[in-house]
Scaffold this motif. Structure first.
Motif, PDB file in Angstrom:
ATOM      1  N   ARG A 126       0.856  -1.180   0.000  1.00  0.00           N
ATOM      2  CA  ARG A 126       0.000   0.000   0.000  1.00  0.00           C
ATOM      3  C   ARG A 126       0.902   1.243   0.000  1.00  0.00           C
ATOM      4  N   THR A 127       1.615   1.403  -1.087  1.00  0.00           N
ATOM      5  CA  THR A 127       2.562   2.494  -1.226  1.00  0.00           C
ATOM      6  C   THR A 127       2.015   3.557  -2.169  1.00  0.00           C
ATOM      7  N   ALA A 128       2.615   4.722  -2.118  1.00  0.00           N
ATOM      8  CA  ALA A 128       2.181   5.820  -2.995  1.00  0.00           C
ATOM      9  C   ALA A 128       2.333   5.473  -4.474  1.00  0.00           C
ATOM     10  N   PRO A 129       3.487   4.955  -4.934  1.00  0.00           N
ATOM     11  CA  PRO A 129       3.592   4.653  -6.361  1.00  0.00           C
ATOM     12  C   PRO A 129       2.626   3.566  -6.811  1.00  0.00           C
ATOM     13  N   HIS A 130       2.400   2.559  -5.962  1.00  0.00           N
ATOM     14  CA  HIS A 130       1.452   1.508  -6.331  1.00  0.00           C
ATOM     15  C   HIS A 130       0.035   2.073  -6.428  1.00  0.00           C
ATOM     16  N   ALA A 131      -0.345   2.916  -5.472  1.00  0.00           N
ATOM     17  CA  ALA A 131      -1.670   3.545  -5.515  1.00  0.00           C
ATOM     18  C   ALA A 131      -1.797   4.456  -6.736  1.00  0.00           C
ATOM     19  N   ALA A 132      -0.738   5.200  -7.042  1.00  0.00           N
ATOM     20  CA  ALA A 132      -0.775   6.096  -8.201  1.00  0.00           C
ATOM     21  C   ALA A 132      -0.978   5.315  -9.495  1.00  0.00           C
ATOM     22  N   LEU A 133      -0.271   4.196  -9.644  1.00  0.00           N
ATOM     23  CA  LEU A 133      -0.393   3.402 -10.863  1.00  0.00           C
ATOM     24  C   LEU A 133      -1.752   2.714 -10.941  1.00  0.00           C
ATOM     25  N   TRP A 134      -2.292   2.283  -9.800  1.00  0.00           N
ATOM     26  CA  TRP A 134      -3.620   1.659  -9.807  1.00  0.00           C
ATOM     27  C   TRP A 134      -4.686   2.691 -10.181  1.00  0.00           C
ATOM     28  N   LEU A 135      -4.584   3.890  -9.629  1.00  0.00           N
ATOM     29  CA  LEU A 135      -5.529   4.957  -9.984  1.00  0.00           C
ATOM     30  C   LEU A 135      -5.356   5.363 -11.445  1.00  0.00           C
ATOM     31  N   LEU A 136      -4.119   5.350 -11.927  1.00  0.00           N
ATOM     32  CA  LEU A 136      -3.870   5.655 -13.337  1.00  0.00           C
ATOM     33  C   LEU A 136      -4.600   4.652 -14.242  1.00  0.00           C
ATOM     34  N   ALA A 137      -4.575   3.386 -13.856  1.00  0.00           N
ATOM     35  CA  ALA A 137      -5.278   2.364 -14.643  1.00  0.00           C
ATOM     36  C   ALA A 137      -6.776   2.627 -14.661  1.00  0.00           C
ATOM     37  N   ARG A 138      -7.318   3.121 -13.564  1.00  0.00           N
ATOM     38  CA  ARG A 138      -8.756   3.425 -13.521  1.00  0.00           C
ATOM     39  C   ARG A 138      -9.072   4.628 -14.412  1.00  0.00           C
ATOM     40  N   VAL A 139      -8.208   5.631 -14.373  1.00  0.00           N
ATOM     41  CA  VAL A 139      -8.429   6.833 -15.180  1.00  0.00           C
ATOM     42  C   VAL A 139      -8.336   6.502 -16.667  1.00  0.00           C
ATOM     43  N   GLU A 140      -7.406   5.614 -17.027  1.00  0.00           N
ATOM     44  CA  GLU A 140      -7.199   5.266 -18.434  1.00  0.00           C
ATOM     45  C   GLU A 140      -8.085   4.112 -18.893  1.00  0.00           C
ATOM     46  N   ARG A 141      -9.019   3.706 -18.029  1.00  0.00           N
ATOM     47  CA  ARG A 141      -9.998   2.665 -18.361  1.00  0.00           C
ATOM     48  C   ARG A 141      -9.319   1.345 -18.735  1.00  0.00           C
ATOM     49  N   ALA A 142      -8.259   1.011 -18.023  1.00  0.00           N
ATOM     50  CA  ALA A 142      -7.565  -0.250 -18.270  1.00  0.00           C
ATOM     51  C   ALA A 142      -8.432  -1.409 -17.791  1.00  0.00           C
ATOM     52  N   GLY A 193      -9.641  -4.773 -15.879  1.00  0.00           N
ATOM     53  CA  GLY A 193      -9.399  -5.232 -14.526  1.00  0.00           C
ATOM     54  C   GLY A 193     -10.709  -5.539 -13.840  1.00  0.00           C
ATOM     55  N   PRO A 194     -10.648  -5.993 -12.590  1.00  0.00           N
ATOM     56  CA  PRO A 194     -11.869  -6.359 -11.865  1.00  0.00           C
ATOM     57  C   PRO A 194     -12.613  -5.135 -11.325  1.00  0.00           C
ATOM     58  N   CYS A 195     -12.810  -4.144 -12.158  1.00  0.00           N
ATOM     59  CA  CYS A 195     -13.459  -2.896 -11.751  1.00  0.00           C
ATOM     60  C   CYS A 195     -14.436  -2.444 -12.832  1.00  0.00           C
ATOM     61  N   ARG A 196     -15.477  -1.785 -12.415  1.00  0.00           N
ATOM     62  CA  ARG A 196     -16.351  -1.120 -13.372  1.00  0.00           C
ATOM     63  C   ARG A 196     -15.706   0.184 -13.813  1.00  0.00           C
ATOM     64  N   ARG A 197     -16.258   0.794 -14.830  1.00  0.00           N
ATOM     65  CA  ARG A 197     -15.779   2.089 -15.297  1.00  0.00           C
ATOM     66  C   ARG A 197     -16.096   3.134 -14.224  1.00  0.00           C
ATOM     67  N   ILE A 198     -15.083   3.938 -13.854  1.00  0.00           N
ATOM     68  CA  ILE A 198     -15.312   4.939 -12.817  1.00  0.00           C
ATOM     69  C   ILE A 198     -16.212   6.045 -13.341  1.00  0.00           C
ATOM     70  N   THR A 199     -16.924   6.689 -12.404  1.00  0.00           N
ATOM     71  CA  THR A 199     -17.844   7.754 -12.772  1.00  0.00           C
ATOM     72  C   THR A 199     -17.083   9.067 -12.966  1.00  0.00           C
ATOM     73  N   GLU A 200     -17.791  10.053 -13.491  1.00  0.00           N
ATOM     74  CA  GLU A 200     -17.181  11.365 -13.685  1.00  0.00           C
ATOM     75  C   GLU A 200     -16.778  11.985 -12.359  1.00  0.00           C
ATOM     76  N   ALA A 201     -17.622  11.800 -11.335  1.00  0.00           N
ATOM     77  CA  ALA A 201     -17.300  12.345 -10.013  1.00  0.00           C
ATOM     78  C   ALA A 201     -16.075  11.665  -9.421  1.00  0.00           C
ATOM     79  N   GLU A 202     -15.966  10.345  -9.598  1.00  0.00           N
ATOM     80  CA  GLU A 202     -14.793   9.618  -9.093  1.00  0.00           C
ATOM     81  C   GLU A 202     -13.538  10.050  -9.819  1.00  0.00           C
ATOM     82  N   GLU A 203     -13.645  10.238 -11.121  1.00  0.00           N
ATOM     83  CA  GLU A 203     -12.481  10.686 -11.881  1.00  0.00           C
ATOM     84  C   GLU A 203     -12.058  12.094 -11.462  1.00  0.00           C
ATOM     85  N   LYS A 204     -13.030  12.939 -11.177  1.00  0.00           N
ATOM     86  CA  LYS A 204     -12.716  14.300 -10.735  1.00  0.00           C
ATOM     87  C   LYS A 204     -12.002  14.276  -9.388  1.00  0.00           C
TER      88      LYS A 204
END
Length: 248
Positions: free
Chosen positions: A155-171, A173-184
């Motif tokens: 649970r490190t900063a770079p790991h969290a940053a890369l995981w959030l980056l994957a969500r922003v770039e719609r990579a 994975g076991p996740c739904r597409r994030i909402t506009e509010a979540e992306e903001k």
């Protein structure tokens, strides 16, 4: 325009630089591992305990500066404060986004109670066993999927940053597409965290306007960052100041 993805990449790419900038204690006694490697493997509570112990150890080593011998390199606490704040913000953001958007792991199959529900033939039993094994394998693979955000372990900063980056770039994975509010929200936190990293490392150009005006009444803008010496400039009379005094 700087994007959220750029901010998140900045944090991940420069995290090692922050460890370097924080400084390392001398290779003495229990603190011989140095901060860079040591802090990278500690949770927040352990890291704070380590720092308290290290400060106590350094106090016990205080001596006359004229004495010979190697002295510990000072730890830059403002860098550590930046790392703690950035890591806490990113990990909390990843926790919240994962809680809302990440799919629950596939449940492992349960064995059939053959005492009350026996199979009619051995072939049926073999088919059911093979199906359970296949579903158990799928459930395990889903649980340990490296694309899944976990609430324990790394649970490190770079790991969290890369995981959030994957969500922003719609990579995928076991996740739904994030909402506009979540992306903001990710964008806001990423921008603030990247700004703190760049300021700590002095790798971003900065400009500030002083409250106190020049003698001519003009506004004084101060420019710096990116490793350059700060420079002040009056937008009224054009006077320029450096750390050495008036330049023009």
């Amino acid at each position: 325009m700087t994007t959220t993805a750029t901010h998140l990449r900045t944090i991940a790419l420069h995290w090692t630089d922050l460890h370097e900038a924080a400084g390392q204690p001398a290779q003495i006694g229990a603190f011989g591992l140095g901060l860079r490697g040591y802090l990278a493997h500690l949770e927040d509570a352990d890291r704070e305990e380590y720092l308290r112990a290290h400060r106590a150890w350094r106090h016990s080593q205080d001596r006359d500066p004229l004495q010979l011998g190697e002295r510990p390199i000072p730890v830059r606490l403002h860098i550590l404060d930046t790392m703690r704040a950035v890591e806490a913000a990113l990990v909390q953001c990843a926790d919240d986004i994962a809680h809302a958007a990440q799919r629950t792991p596939i449940a492992a199959p349960t064995a059939r109670r053959t005492a009350t529900h026996p199979y009619l033939t051995q072939r049926d039993a073999d088919i059911a066993a093979a199906d359970r094994a296949r579903r158990a394998q799928l459930a395990h693979a889903d649980l340990v999927d490296p694309r899944r955000w976990k609430y324990t372990g790394r649970r490190t900063a770079p790991h969290a940053a890369l995981w959030l980056l994957a969500r922003v770039e719609r990579a995928p994975g076991p996740c739904r597409r994030i909402t506009e509010a979540e992306e903001k929200r990710i964008g806001t936190i990423a921008a603030g965290a990247a700004d703190r990293v760049e300021r700590a490392l002095d790798i971003a150009a900065q400009q500030r306007t002083l409250e106190q005006p020049c003698a001519c009444g003009g506004r004084i803008d101060v420019h710096g960052g990116e490793g350059r010496q700060p420079l002040a400039h009056c937008t009224g009379c054009g006077r320029i100041w450096t750390e050495q005094g008036v330049a023009a």
